[in-house]
Design an enzyme around this catalytic site. Structure first.
Site, PDB file in Angstrom:
ATOM      1  N   ASP A   1       0.800  -1.260   0.137  1.00  0.00           N
ATOM      2  CA  ASP A   1       0.075   0.020   0.048  1.00  0.00           C
ATOM      3  C   ASP A   1       0.803   1.349  -0.105  1.00  0.00           C
ATOM      4  OD1 ASP A   1      -2.035  -1.765   0.253  1.00  0.00           O
ATOM      5  OD2 ASP A   1      -2.318  -1.529   2.489  1.00  0.00           O
ATOM      6  N   ARG A   2       0.218   2.199  -0.168  1.00  0.00           N
ATOM      7  CA  ARG A   2       0.908   3.567  -0.426  1.00  0.00           C
ATOM      8  C   ARG A   2       1.749   3.850   1.003  1.00  0.00           C
ATOM      9  NH1 ARG A   2       0.015   9.109  -2.523  1.00  0.00           N
ATOM     10  NH2 ARG A   2      -1.889   8.378  -3.490  1.00  0.00           N
TER      11      ARG A   2
END
Length: 293
Positions: free
Chosen positions: A133-134
């Site tokens: 994920d970011r």
């Protein structure tokens, strides 16, 4: 270029090139057809050969399994990569927080891991094996061709590919170690959120409390499946969301500006060399600071 080389063994004497492509290199029918159409992609002792050709002990077979030009090339971005390990087939990156792996229609990202890798490899293609994920940092495996990606994905979620995360959660899970088996699906109220739901996809996570402090816990998390936001959703479902998780817990920039999750270790069997590759990404500064505080 991704080039495979193999010296024909005594046991393989007299078989066809097609047999070697299938049994030794595990090349799919689709890729084999592409190789047949590519000039110079299939060489036996330095000379062009057809898949029906016969090989003999001591022959050297070379196969070019590089990517074709994609319909939608990845725009390259000159952004520095922290490379933990690399060979001619694979990269293991130490992903920073705040950068997405791929651009998405909902966002306009100028810097992505995909773009940075495309620039580094001088290739319009990008093949992430384990996506993060970011906000997640740490070890991330990237294949240098679609063929290598296919081989790596066959290992994912098997004993041949092991991933281990470090995380900080709110509260102290009880018992101190266990397995979370809860199906995960889309939250119909959100474009981003996932949730535990009976009709969701099977998801399994092992956890272990390594340390406790100030009503928080340092965890070892081991996913056995690869659902979107799996570790975050599972910990939130137990009542112990990750510290700083704005989507499944409580955002607190004074502590950490992202979910406290880090891809700590990847162990895998190299799909070409069969060697064991063991890579550890050190804890990033924000997690170290959170632990110290």
């Amino acid at each position: 270029m991704t080039l495979l080389r193999h010296c024909i063994t005594q046991a393989e004497d007299g078989v066809t090139v097609r047999d070697i492509l299938t049994t030794r290199f595990h090349i799919s029918t689709t890729l084999r057809k592409q190789i047949k159409r590519r000039v110079g992609a299939l060489l036996l002792n330095g000379q062009s050969v057809t898949v029906s050709g016969t090989v003999h002990c001591g022959d050297i077979l070379e196969v070019d399994v590089s990517d074709h030009a994609p319909m939608h090339p990845i725009p390259p971005v000159d952004f520095p990569l922290d490379i933990l390990w690399e060979d001619e087939y694979l990269l293991v990156l130490n992903k920073p927080a705040g950068i997405v792996v791929h651009g998405a229609e909902l966002t306009e990202e100028t810097v992505t891991i995909a773009g940075a890798v495309a620039h580094y490899l001088q290739s319009p293609c990008f093949h992430a094996v384990n996506r993060l994920d970011r906000g997640t940092t740490g070890a991330m495996v990237v294949a240098k061709s679609g063929y290598l990606h296919q081989r790596c994905m066959a290992l994912l979620h098997t004993d041949g590919f092991y991933r281990e995360y470090r995380a900080i959660c709110e509260g102290i899970p009880t018992p101190a170690a266990g397995t979370i088996t809860l199906p995960i699906g889309r939250d119909e109220r959100s474009l981003l959120r996932r949730c535990v739901r009976e009709d969701g996809a099977p998801a399994v996570t092992e956890y272990e409390v390594l340390e406790t402090f100030h009503n928080r816990s340092l965890l070892r998390l081991t996913p056995h499946t690869g659902r979107t936001h799996q570790l975050r959703v599972h910990m939130a479902a137990t009542g112990h969301p990750l510290t700083g998780d704005w989507l499944y817990g409580t955002e607190d920039p004074s502590l950490i500006s992202r979910p406290a999750l880090h891809s700590y270790t990847v162990h895998f069997t190299h799909p070409i060399t069969d060697e064991a590759v063991n890579i550890t990404a050190p804890l990033p500064e924000d997690l170290v600071r959170l632990l110290a505080e």
